[in-house]
Scaffold this active site. Sequence first.
Site, PDB file in Angstrom:
ATOM      1  N   ASP A 156      -2.271   5.265   1.782  1.00 28.87           N
ATOM      2  CA  ASP A 156      -1.552   5.909   2.890  1.00 28.87           C
ATOM      3  C   ASP A 156      -1.475   5.001   4.114  1.00 28.87           C
ATOM      4  O   ASP A 156      -0.561   5.144   4.932  1.00 28.87           O
ATOM      5  CB  ASP A 156      -2.234   7.223   3.276  1.00 28.87           C
ATOM      6  CG  ASP A 156      -2.007   8.311   2.239  1.00 28.87           C
ATOM      7  OD1 ASP A 156      -0.986   8.247   1.522  1.00 28.87           O
ATOM      8  OD2 ASP A 156      -2.842   9.214   2.130  1.00 28.87           O
TER       9      ASP A 156
ATOM     10  N   GLU B 216       1.937  14.709  -2.058  1.00 32.76           N
ATOM     11  CA  GLU B 216       0.623  14.909  -1.461  1.00 32.76           C
ATOM     12  C   GLU B 216       0.565  16.304  -0.845  1.00 32.76           C
ATOM     13  O   GLU B 216       1.598  16.933  -0.608  1.00 32.76           O
ATOM     14  CB  GLU B 216       0.310  13.858  -0.385  1.00 32.76           C
ATOM     15  CG  GLU B 216      -0.056  12.498  -0.941  1.00 32.76           C
ATOM     16  CD  GLU B 216      -0.740  11.600   0.088  1.00 32.76           C
ATOM     17  OE1 GLU B 216      -1.113  12.100   1.177  1.00 32.76           O
ATOM     18  OE2 GLU B 216      -0.906  10.394  -0.198  1.00 32.76           O
TER      19      GLU B 216
ATOM     20  N   HIS C  33     -12.250  -1.856   7.228  1.00 33.47           N
ATOM     21  CA  HIS C  33     -11.951  -0.428   7.149  1.00 33.47           C
ATOM     22  C   HIS C  33     -12.999   0.350   6.353  1.00 33.47           C
ATOM     23  O   HIS C  33     -12.787   1.509   6.002  1.00 33.47           O
ATOM     24  CB  HIS C  33     -10.565  -0.206   6.537  1.00 33.47           C
ATOM     25  CG  HIS C  33      -9.884   1.043   7.011  1.00 33.47           C
ATOM     26  ND1 HIS C  33      -9.351   1.174   8.267  1.00 33.47           N
ATOM     27  CD2 HIS C  33      -9.671   2.239   6.410  1.00 33.47           C
ATOM     28  CE1 HIS C  33      -8.824   2.385   8.408  1.00 33.47           C
ATOM     29  NE2 HIS C  33      -9.017   3.056   7.292  1.00 33.47           N
TER      30      HIS C  33
END
Length: 523
Positions: free
Chosen positions: A163, A274, A102
């Site tokens: 997340d 958030e 990632h």
Amino acid sequence: MKQSNVLLTRSLIILLACCMAIKLSLCFSSVPPSSLNALHVQGHFSFEGNEFAASDFGNQIHFLPSAVLHPKKVSDIAATIKHVWQMGPSSGLTVAARGHGHSLQGQAQAPQGIVINMEALSGQEMQVHKGKLPYVDVPAGELWINILHDCLKYGLAPKSWTDYLHLTVGGTLSNAGISGQAFRHGPQINNVHQLEVVTGKGEVVVCSEEKNADLFHAVLGGLGQFGIITRARISLEPAPQKVKWIRVLYSDFSTFANDQEYLISAENTFDYIEGLVIVNRTGLINNWRSSFNPEDPEQASQFVSDGRTLFCLELTKNFSPDEATKIDKEIKSLLSQLSYIPSTLFVTEVSYVEFLDRVHAAELKLRSKGFWELPHPWLNLLVPRSKIHSFAEGVFGNILTDTNNGPVLIYPVNKSKWDNRTSFVTPDEDIFYLVAFLPHVVPSSTENNGLQHFLSLNKRILNFCETARLGVKQYLPYYTTQEEWRAHYGPRWEVFVQRKSAYDPLAILAPGQRIFQKAISIL
């Protein structure tokens, strides 16, 4: 005549330099299969079909390794690094640990080096320990989503998240691991009791705050520079069953920021906080209706988002089914302290797992449209609280004119929840904001949504921050020169260099970060 001789001499020097560079690259940067096959490892090396190790989520940088190690035991990793260490400075060979791939800018790649496929270790057993201070011991190649499911069997869960949960433990702990719980629990690197690490010398070291503390703090947020995390002990807490998930909108940034800062400082508050920036989005409220329920359907239907810069506050409150009535009252009381646009209150109720794994659902949709494997020119910044209004005024609606190609996150965290002994650097203020620009390039790219457009946008944002002297730090940083890295770490650069010298003196590890370059001796 004299001028021609000078030009000829210069040309010969350049040609000779190029030949030497090519020769050095061929001699020192690659590794013969026989050298690695001679190592006693329980896993195996692959020398072909390694294209996966030359790609990542960012999909912008692609460097093939000479080999990929698929370890079965930590001793395989140690033996490989020790082998490269013992080759000494006469070899340009480097080693990079790769989790779920990632990275955004080739940080987990090793050009003509060795990539270690950390997910090959993920089959090892996870051990959950209950008690007053519960924790779980996990292999670093394990995905957070799998850790969640294993811990839930015991009614427990990690405290701090990212997340997106389909990332490896070693990958997030080498960076920081930030999400909407960080204001309370700090990042993931603040919720670790112990690590097992293989250093750049091939030594396997168990470290914690009490034992080998310098290495422990160096590796956390250390971008893979001081050792490869092979196992971690993660702090746990009782896991909730359900989540009330809330969204509200603001049209004024100051009001939005003030409400966020109030919530992260309040004693009784939400469990996750958030924010998002929404610029020129069409049909926003209608999109929310597919999974959220408006508090006032009639008023919500009249709200128009087109052509506007809006700010979304996203909140959750965890609860058990028998607490539903009590939680509703708590939420109503908390919301009464906020100054959002009343007609934009949307609420839904989901399981704890469904909320934490929410991005994976979006991933499946993007994959089905062919959007997931495209370039992701992301930019993540940490902005001091005192400068966030200047940042918002200069960027939102000016440099950034729409958010149709991906979300823009913005939310504050408390610096008191971050351990400054780790390698991670933050702005030097009590509160700072994470601002994350997360676009994806569309398949039929045009001038306004192609890769170069977003790279140019990122550069404009960074230039604005530098010109305005906002004191911004990059999260998941990407620099190409050591001078830039020195500026990034500021007064902590010397400690960073000292730790590199202690734990990876030949600069074998994580070459894709472009912080240190392995010196090659040709004597």
